[in-house]
Design a protein around this motif. Sequence first.
Motif, PDB file in Angstrom:
ATOM      1  N   GLU A 191     -45.767  -4.445  20.049  1.00 14.38           N
ATOM      2  CA  GLU A 191     -45.763  -5.162  21.345  1.00 14.38           C
ATOM      3  C   GLU A 191     -44.339  -5.137  21.942  1.00 14.38           C
ATOM      4  OE1 GLU A 191     -48.331  -6.682  22.723  1.00 14.38           O
ATOM      5  OE2 GLU A 191     -47.404  -7.971  24.224  1.00 14.38           O
ATOM      6  N   THR A 192     -43.358  -5.409  21.097  1.00 12.33           N
ATOM      7  CA  THR A 192     -41.976  -5.428  21.589  1.00 12.33           C
ATOM      8  C   THR A 192     -41.550  -4.047  22.066  1.00 12.33           C
ATOM      9  OG1 THR A 192     -41.530  -7.110  19.924  1.00 12.33           O
ATOM     10  CG2 THR A 192     -39.620  -6.128  20.994  1.00 12.33           C
ATOM     11  N   SER A 193     -42.023  -3.012  21.370  1.00 10.78           N
ATOM     12  CA  SER A 193     -41.609  -1.648  21.741  1.00 10.78           C
ATOM     13  C   SER A 193     -42.208  -1.218  23.068  1.00 10.78           C
ATOM     14  CB  SER A 193     -41.998  -0.656  20.635  1.00 10.78           C
ATOM     15  OG  SER A 193     -43.396  -0.456  20.644  1.00 10.78           O
ATOM     16  N   LYS A 194     -43.240  -1.926  23.518  1.00  9.98           N
ATOM     17  CA  LYS A 194     -43.882  -1.552  24.790  1.00  9.98           C
ATOM     18  C   LYS A 194     -43.179  -2.199  25.979  1.00  9.98           C
ATOM     19  CE  LYS A 194     -48.436  -0.858  22.815  1.00  9.98           C
ATOM     20  NZ  LYS A 194     -49.513  -1.672  22.292  1.00  9.98           N
ATOM     21  N   LYS A 195     -42.291  -3.149  25.724  1.00 11.94           N
ATOM     22  CA  LYS A 195     -41.663  -3.886  26.840  1.00 11.94           C
ATOM     23  C   LYS A 195     -40.488  -3.124  27.433  1.00 11.94           C
ATOM     24  CE  LYS A 195     -43.249  -8.383  25.419  1.00 11.94           C
ATOM     25  NZ  LYS A 195     -43.004  -9.552  24.627  1.00 11.94           N
TER      26      LYS A 195
END
Length: 154
Positions: A150-154
């Motif tokens: 999820e963090t890598s998609k931000k």
Amino acid sequence: MKTIKVMLNVNNEKVTLQVKPYETLLETLRERLSLTGAKESCSLGSCGACTVLVNGTPMRSCLILTPEVEGASITTIEGLKNGEKLHPLQQAFMEKGAVQCGFCTSGMILTAKALLDRNKKPEKRDIVKTMSSNICRCTGYKKIIEAVEETSKK
Ligand code: FES
Ligand code: FES
């Protein structure tokens, strides 16, 4: 007892300490600097609960002697917040329910941070492989992997 003078940069603050020659970085952080986010579990380098970043690389602080990292930049979980704002990984771990007892969490987040610092958009298999270096006894890993993804998609 003989002590050794060591200078470190911890969470962007310079500190100078007199330490025992065999004092571990984990002991220094927890007992001298009251940075208790890094946890002691196995003391053998196996679990990753004590992971901190040394010059940006995740390392087991239970295996490092403080005099060995003279002059290094150390990042602990306490150094990730920006003022009152949580780091995106801290936020994602909370939102995804990737924290239960929390014992592994600081090591997990710092390991994930180092991964995302060197590769902003890792493949899921890279996330799984990287996070497998740290042991969690509670969450089953699924939510931890999701939080990093999820963090890598931000
Ligand atoms: S306490 Fe350091 S690796 Fe387990
Ligand atoms: S949340 Fe308990 S060990 Fe990971």
